[in-house]
Write a protein that holds these residues in place. Structure first.
Motif, PDB file in Angstrom:
ATOM      1  N   PHE A 280      -4.867  10.991 -14.353  1.00 39.62           N
ATOM      2  CA  PHE A 280      -4.002  10.668 -13.225  1.00 39.62           C
ATOM      3  C   PHE A 280      -4.304  11.629 -12.081  1.00 39.62           C
ATOM      4  N   ASN A 281      -4.590  11.078 -10.911  1.00 38.77           N
ATOM      5  CA  ASN A 281      -4.937  11.909  -9.762  1.00 38.77           C
ATOM      6  C   ASN A 281      -4.242  11.371  -8.517  1.00 38.77           C
ATOM      7  N   LEU A 282      -3.522  12.244  -7.856  1.00 35.90           N
ATOM      8  CA  LEU A 282      -2.765  11.834  -6.674  1.00 35.90           C
ATOM      9  C   LEU A 282      -3.645  11.279  -5.563  1.00 35.90           C
ATOM     10  N   VAL A 283      -4.885  11.739  -5.496  1.00 43.83           N
ATOM     11  CA  VAL A 283      -5.737  11.344  -4.381  1.00 43.83           C
ATOM     12  C   VAL A 283      -5.934   9.829  -4.341  1.00 43.83           C
ATOM     13  N   HIS A 284      -5.778   9.176  -5.481  1.00 40.00           N
ATOM     14  CA  HIS A 284      -5.913   7.718  -5.515  1.00 40.00           C
ATOM     15  C   HIS A 284      -4.967   7.047  -4.524  1.00 40.00           C
ATOM     16  N   PHE A 285      -3.770   7.604  -4.398  1.00 39.39           N
ATOM     17  CA  PHE A 285      -2.721   6.931  -3.634  1.00 39.39           C
ATOM     18  C   PHE A 285      -2.889   7.065  -2.124  1.00 39.39           C
ATOM     19  N   ILE A 286      -3.954   7.723  -1.691  1.00 44.26           N
ATOM     20  CA  ILE A 286      -4.207   7.753  -0.254  1.00 44.26           C
ATOM     21  C   ILE A 286      -4.575   6.356   0.245  1.00 44.26           C
ATOM     22  N   MET A 287      -4.973   5.472  -0.664  1.00 43.67           N
ATOM     23  CA  MET A 287      -5.243   4.092  -0.258  1.00 43.67           C
ATOM     24  C   MET A 287      -3.962   3.351   0.116  1.00 43.67           C
ATOM     25  N   CYS A 288      -2.821   3.888  -0.306  1.00 47.40           N
ATOM     26  CA  CYS A 288      -1.536   3.286   0.071  1.00 47.40           C
ATOM     27  C   CYS A 288      -1.146   3.632   1.505  1.00 47.40           C
ATOM     28  N   VAL A 289      -1.829   4.603   2.086  1.00 47.19           N
ATOM     29  CA  VAL A 289      -1.445   5.087   3.412  1.00 47.19           C
ATOM     30  C   VAL A 289      -1.632   4.005   4.469  1.00 47.19           C
ATOM     31  N   VAL A 290      -2.658   3.177   4.324  1.00 40.86           N
ATOM     32  CA  VAL A 290      -2.939   2.154   5.344  1.00 40.86           C
ATOM     33  C   VAL A 290      -1.756   1.193   5.510  1.00 40.86           C
ATOM     34  N   PRO A 291      -1.313   0.511   4.446  1.00 37.51           N
ATOM     35  CA  PRO A 291      -0.159  -0.377   4.641  1.00 37.51           C
ATOM     36  C   PRO A 291       1.127   0.369   4.968  1.00 37.51           C
TER      37      PRO A 291
END
Length: 328
Positions: A280-291
């Motif tokens: 599990f890595n938080l950096v994955h969720f930077i893709m949520c930043v766009v929407p």
């Protein structure tokens, strides 16, 4: 601050850059001696036959990541204004992108998901173009290629293929040729990768690329919840967005409604596709930043009580800075 960015003033880019690096001070102060940067998946390492993982110092890494974030913020802002999602030109999407992209320390360094955000933004432009396009087969093919390239960089990006098909459902009448075109675009990239594997004598390993897709979705993730209190104002703003959207949804143009629906599915796909990575890595969720940047800007653009929305945004900024210097 929010009121200033509601106006479409090109000088806002300068203030965005200042805010961007101010929000990264906490990480720069406590940065480790080395910061790893991996921008392709191990199975695509053949395409990058050089050692680059520790090519940048932590300070340079953060600086370069900041430049990428600023560029992405401007692109998201252009997307929102180009398709008139907020009703009038504004710099709010860029402000929200820069802010949300500073939520967690892993967001502040170079990473594969950060690079994939460029591809995601590119996809959004092409998906939104479905609305007025007469023939979407070539666009669907291009989107398949984009998803494939993103998969080489960061495998969970493969799930954005669902966004392509969802976009076809939302924007287009059903045409099997358009759906197949997207598949052909994806296959094209991996066909050439298969050729490279074959020529290098590693073709047997090619089919192992897809093994992580069989991973089970975790029942629980071990995290220290106190370190995620920064998400409280994020969730509050997101809830207020949905309330505001419910009030204005049918007052908006059809294309605006369809774009917001698409962005909602993109958020779900980006948020739920983390599981195929072993750790599990938080950096994955930077893709949520766009929407999220679009959703947040929608709320702040339509909010009427200035003291409330300015205070809410200030609370978000304070939370980001506080949790950079304090962990539990």
């Amino acid at each position: 601050m929010v009121n200033f960015f509601k106006l479409y003033n090109p000088l806002s880019i300068l203030w965005l850059a200042i805010l961007l690096y101010l929000l990264r001070i906490g990480f720069i102060v406590s940065a480790p001696d080395k910061v790893e940067f991996i921008f392709v998946e191990p199975f695509a390492r053949l395409l990058v036959p050089v050692t680059y993982e520790y090519a940048f110092s932590p300070a340079l890494n953060v600086f370069l990541a900041g430049i990428l974030v600023l560029g992405q913020a401007v692109l998201v802002n252009y997307f929102v204004n180009h398709y008139n999602l907020l009703g009038k030109p504004t710099f709010l999407p860029a402000l929200m992108y820069v802010t949300i992209a500073s939520l967690f320390k892993p967001f502040m360094i170079l990473s594969a998901p950060l690079i994939c955000n460029f591809l995601l933004i590119w996809m959004l432009f092409k998906l939104a173009s479905f609305y007025k396009g007469d023939d979407a087969k070539s666009t669907a093919y291009d989107l398949g290629i984009i998803v494939a390239i993103g998969s080489l960089i960061y495998l969970p990006f493969i799930f954005m293929f669902l966004a392509v098909w969802i976009g076809l459902i939302i924007f287009r009448p059903f045409s099997w040729r358009e759906w197949v075109s997207a598949v052909l675009g994806y296959v094209t990239v991996f066909f050439f990768l298969a050729v490279i594997y074959y020529l290098s004598g590693r073709f047997g390993n090619f089919f192992r690329i897809w093994a992580p897709l069989g991973s089970k979705f975790p029942n629980a993730v071990r995290i220290n919840y106190l370190n995620y209190l920064v998400l409280v104002p994020v969730l509050v703003i997101l809830a207020l967005y949905f309330i505001k959207l419910q009030q204005n949804f049918y007052k908006s143009y059809v294309q605006v409604r369809k774009c917001l629906q698409l962005l909602f599915f993109v958020l779900l796909i980006a948020g739920l596709s983390f599981y195929i990575k072993a750790e599990f890595n938080l950096v994955h969720f930077i893709m949520c930043v766009v929407p999220l940047a679009v959703f947040f800007s929608y709320y702040f653009h339509n909010a009427t009580k200035r003291w409330f929305y300015e205070g809410l945004y200030l609370l978000l900024l304070i939370s980001i800075v506080y949790f950079q210097f304090n962990t539990f």
